[in-house]
Design an enzyme around this catalytic site. Structure first.
Site, PDB file in Angstrom:
ATOM      1  N   CYS A 137      -3.814  35.203  38.238  1.00  0.00           N
ATOM      2  CA  CYS A 137      -3.152  35.473  36.958  1.00  0.00           C
ATOM      3  C   CYS A 137      -4.138  35.971  35.910  1.00  0.00           C
ATOM      4  CB  CYS A 137      -2.456  34.202  36.462  1.00  0.00           C
ATOM      5  SG  CYS A 137      -1.653  34.383  34.867  1.00  0.00           S
ATOM      6  N   CYS A 163      -4.369  30.363  29.412  1.00  0.00           N
ATOM      7  CA  CYS A 163      -3.364  29.338  29.697  1.00  0.00           C
ATOM      8  C   CYS A 163      -4.029  28.165  30.404  1.00  0.00           C
ATOM      9  CB  CYS A 163      -2.262  29.937  30.558  1.00  0.00           C
ATOM     10  SG  CYS A 163      -1.095  28.728  31.176  1.00  0.00           S
ATOM     11  N   TYR A 212      11.923   1.718  37.049  1.00  0.00           N
ATOM     12  CA  TYR A 212      11.681   2.993  36.364  1.00  0.00           C
ATOM     13  C   TYR A 212      12.396   4.100  37.133  1.00  0.00           C
ATOM     14  CZ  TYR A 212       8.069   0.389  33.891  1.00  0.00           C
ATOM     15  OH  TYR A 212       7.402  -0.541  33.141  1.00  0.00           O
ATOM     16  N   GLU A 252      16.203   1.183  34.399  1.00  0.00           N
ATOM     17  CA  GLU A 252      15.635   2.267  33.597  1.00  0.00           C
ATOM     18  C   GLU A 252      15.942   2.009  32.122  1.00  0.00           C
ATOM     19  OE1 GLU A 252      13.998   5.306  31.870  1.00  0.00           O
ATOM     20  OE2 GLU A 252      13.740   5.092  34.034  1.00  0.00           O
ATOM     21  N   CYS A 272       1.978   9.229  39.606  1.00  0.00           N
ATOM     22  CA  CYS A 272       1.447  10.565  39.325  1.00  0.00           C
ATOM     23  C   CYS A 272       0.069  10.469  38.679  1.00  0.00           C
ATOM     24  CB  CYS A 272       2.405  11.344  38.429  1.00  0.00           C
ATOM     25  SG  CYS A 272       2.719  10.548  36.838  1.00  0.00           S
TER      26      CYS A 272
END
Length: 519
Positions: free
Chosen positions: A102, A113, A369, A390, A466
C-alpha cells in the site's frame, strides 16, 4: 531541543526517563501488540537526599521497525509506562523486511496509515512474529507451555467485513474522508487505496469524499462543535454478499452547503443517492443505507438516533463451523460482530474443540462477556444449557434475537455485571457449570470477575483473548486453582500485530480428588 539526549544503547539503560525529542540508537528485540518494534528500557532515577528510588522500566515502541533491527530513533510521545518513537535511520534492517503493497504505509513524512503495521513482512513471517509475541507474553508470567503454529487466516487481504472512515481535515487542511495517520486523531489521510477492505468500500470512500467537497459539507469538529460529517461505515456479509452503509453525523436541523442552507434530511437523501449511483456504476450490491445522528447535550450521556434511509436496516451473515453446523446472524449498523468472518469460523471451532474435548455434549456452559452471543450460540448444540452474560443491553437484545432467529432454545442471555450475575447464579443453581468460557475486553476480566470465576470452580475453563499480556497476567492467577493445558494462537488480523489466543484450563485436583466433567 533543550532536553534532547543522544544515546547509543546496548543494554538500553538510561540515566533518566525518556522524553519527547530524545534521540537514541536501539536494537529492537520484540514486537508490540500494535505491530511495532519494541524494546524495554530501564533507568535509575537520581537520589534525592536520603531517598533512593527503585529502578524504573517502560516499553519503547518504534513505528515502521521490526524485531532484530538496529535503528536511530527520535522519541515522539511519552506516557507513564510506554513511549513511542519514529525511525530517523536504519543501521541494520531485518531479513524479514519486504516492500509494502500500500502506498500509504510509509510516506516520506512518516505520517502514513497506522493500520497495517506488518505490511512490510511476508505473511508466513508475520505468523512467526505473532507466535513469538504470544510466547513472550506467557513467559513474562512464568507460563512455559509448548505453542503450536498459529492458525493462519484464509485470506491475508480484503478480509474485513467492516470499515469505518472518519470525516476530517487532511494534512494540508482540506476537508477529507479516510483513516487517521499515525500519531494524529484530528487529521485524515487522503485515502486512495486500502487492501484490507473490498474494492467497493475503497471506491465508496473516494466517491463520498468528492460528494462532500462538491457540496462543501464541513467535517464535524469536536472542540468547536461545528460541522456535519463524523464517520462513514461499510459493513459486508462475506458469506451472504449483503452490504450495509452507515452515515454518522452531528445532530443539527440545518447544514451549510455550497448551495446554501439545507435541511439535514436533504443532505442525508443526497448521500443516499450518491451511494446508490455508485453501486449502479460498479454493478455492486447495496442492501441498506442508514443514518445515525450523535446527540450531544451538556450534562447528559451521549446518545444516537438511527434511521433507515433506504432498503434494509440490517444485513445477514453466516458462520459455517467445523462441526458441520451453520448459524445465521442479523447484524445492525452498530452491532458488534467479529471483523474477519471467515476466520471467526476457525476461532469458534477452536473454542468448541476446547470445550467438548471430544465429547458429544457437556452440561451447563457459562459464556461470560458474551457480546451478541456468537460463542454461546456456536456452543449450544454441544451443551445441555448455555448461559450468556453481558453488560451491554443492546448486545443482549441482539443475542436473544439471534438465538430466536436460529431456532436455538437452550441458551439464556442475561444482562448485567458479570461478577454480580455470577454471584446470583451461584446462589440459585445447584452445582456449578461444567465449563466456563470467558472472552473479556482487552484489559482482561478484572479482579472481581476473576475471583468470581475462580469461586465457580467449574471443571473446565476456556479463556479467549485479544491481548496475550492481559491474558497471561490472569492465567498466572488462575493457576492457583487451574492447570493450563493448552494455548492456541489464531490470526484474525493479517498485516497487523493483533493476535487472538484460546487457552484451555482444567481444575486442579483438591484433597486427592480427581476433577472431571460429568458425563
Amino acid at each position: 531541543m533543550p532536553n534532547q539526549q543522544e544515546t547509543v544503547l546496548g543494554a538500553l539503560e538510561l540515566t533518566r526517563k525518556p522524553r519527547r525529542g530524545d534521540v537514541m540508537t536501539v536494537e529492537l528485540d520484540a514486537l508490540s501488540l500494535r505491530g511495532l518494534g519494541l524494546r524495554r528500557v530501564t533507568w535509575q532515577p537520581q537520589p534525592q537526599g536520603l531517598r533512593v528510588f527503585a529502578r524504573r522500566e517502560m516499553e519503547l515502541e518504534v513505528r515502521l521497525a521490526l524485531p532484530g533491527e538496529r535503528v536511530r530513533i527520535e522519541v515522539m510521545h511519552v506516557e507513564k509506562h510506554r513511549a513511542e518513537a519514529r525511525v530517523l535511520d536504519f543501521e541494520r534492517r531485518s531479513a524479514l523486511r519486504r516492500s509494502p503493497r500500500c502506498k500509504h504505509f510509509e510516506p516520506a513524512e512518516g505520517r502514513g496509515c497506522g493500520g497495517c503495521s506488518l505490511q512490510s513482512v511476508l505473511y508466513e513471517d508475520q505468523l512467526g512474529l505473532k507466535r513469538e509475541t504470544l510466547r513472550q507474553a506467557l513467559a513474562s508470567r512464568g507460563l512455559e507451555i509448548p505453542l503450536e503454529a498459529l492458525l493462519s487466516a484464509r485470506h491475508e487481504w480484503n478480509y474485513r467485513n467492516k470499515m469505518e472512515y472518519s470525516f476530517g481535515h487532511t494534512l494540508d487542511g482540506r476537508p477529507g474522508l479516510g483513516l487517521h495517520p499515525v500519531g494524529s486523531r484530528n487529521r485524515v489521510i487522503e485515502l486512495e487505496e486500502c487492501y484490507l477492505q473490498s474494492a467497493f468500500s475503497a471506491a465508496l470512500v473516494v466517491a463520498i469524499r468528492d460528494w462532500m467537497r462538491a457540496l462543501a459539507i464541513e467535517p464535524y469538529h469536536h472542540r468547536r462543535n461545528t460541522g456535519f460529517g463524523r464517520t462513514l461505515t461499510v459493513r459486508e456479509g462475506k458469506q451472504t454478499g449483503e452490504r450495509l452503509v452507515l452515515l454518522t453525523s452531528a445532530s443539527q436541523p440545518m447544514v451549510q452547503t455550497s448551495e446554501g442552507m439545507w435541511e439535514a434530511q436533504r443532505v442525508a437523501e443526497s448521500f443516499t443517492q450518491r451511494v446508490l449511483s455508485l453501486a449502479t456504476e460498479l454493478g455492486e450490491r447495496v442492501d441498506g443505507i442508514c443514518w445515525r445522528q450523535q446527540i450531544l447535550q451538556t450534562g447528559v450521556a451521549t446518545r444516537f438516533e438511527t434511521c433507515c434511509l433506504w432498503g434494509s436496516p440490517v444485513l445477514h451473515e453466516r458462520l459455517e463451523l467445523s462441526d458441520g453446523s451453520a448459524l445465521r446472524f442479523e447484524v445492525g449498523p452498530a452491532s458488534f460482530f467479529q471483523t474477519n468472518t471467515l476466520h471467526a469460523q476457525v476461532l469458534y471451532s477452536t473454542v468448541i474443540q476446547c470445550v467438548t474435548q471430544g465429547q458429544a455434549r457437556v452440561g451447563r456452559v457459562f459464556d461470560l462477556y458474551c457480546g451478541t452471543g456468537s460463542i454461546g450460540l456456536c456452543l449450544a448444540r454441544h451443551a445441555e444449557r448455555v448461559i450468556g452474560i453481558e453488560l451491554d443491553r443492546e448486545a443482549v437484545r441482539s443475542a436473544q434475537a439471534n438465538a430466536e432467529y436460529n431456532g436455538i432454545e437452550n441458551v439464556t442471555f442475561l444482562c448485567g455485571d458479570v461478577g454480580r450475575v455470577l454471584r446470583e447464579q451461584g446462589e440459585r443453581a445447584s452445582g456449578v457449570g461444567d465449563v466456563v468460557v470467558v472472552d473479556p475486553p482487552r484489559s482482561g476480566l478484572g479482579r472481581v470477575a476473576l475471583e468470581q470465576v475462580i469461586a465457580l470452580g467449574a471443571p473446565r475453563l476456556i479463556y479467549v483473548s485479544c491481548n496475550p499480556f492481559s491474558m497471561a497476567k490472569e492465567l498466572s492467577v488462575l493457576q492457583e486453582r487451574y492447570e493450563l493445558e493448552k494455548v492456541r494462537g489464531v490470526d484474525m488480523f493479517p498485516q497487523t500485530g493483533h493476535v487472538e489466543a484460546v487457552a484451555s484450563l482444567r481444575l486442579r485436583a483438591v484433597d486427592g480428588e480427581r476433577e472431571s466433567i460429568p458425563q
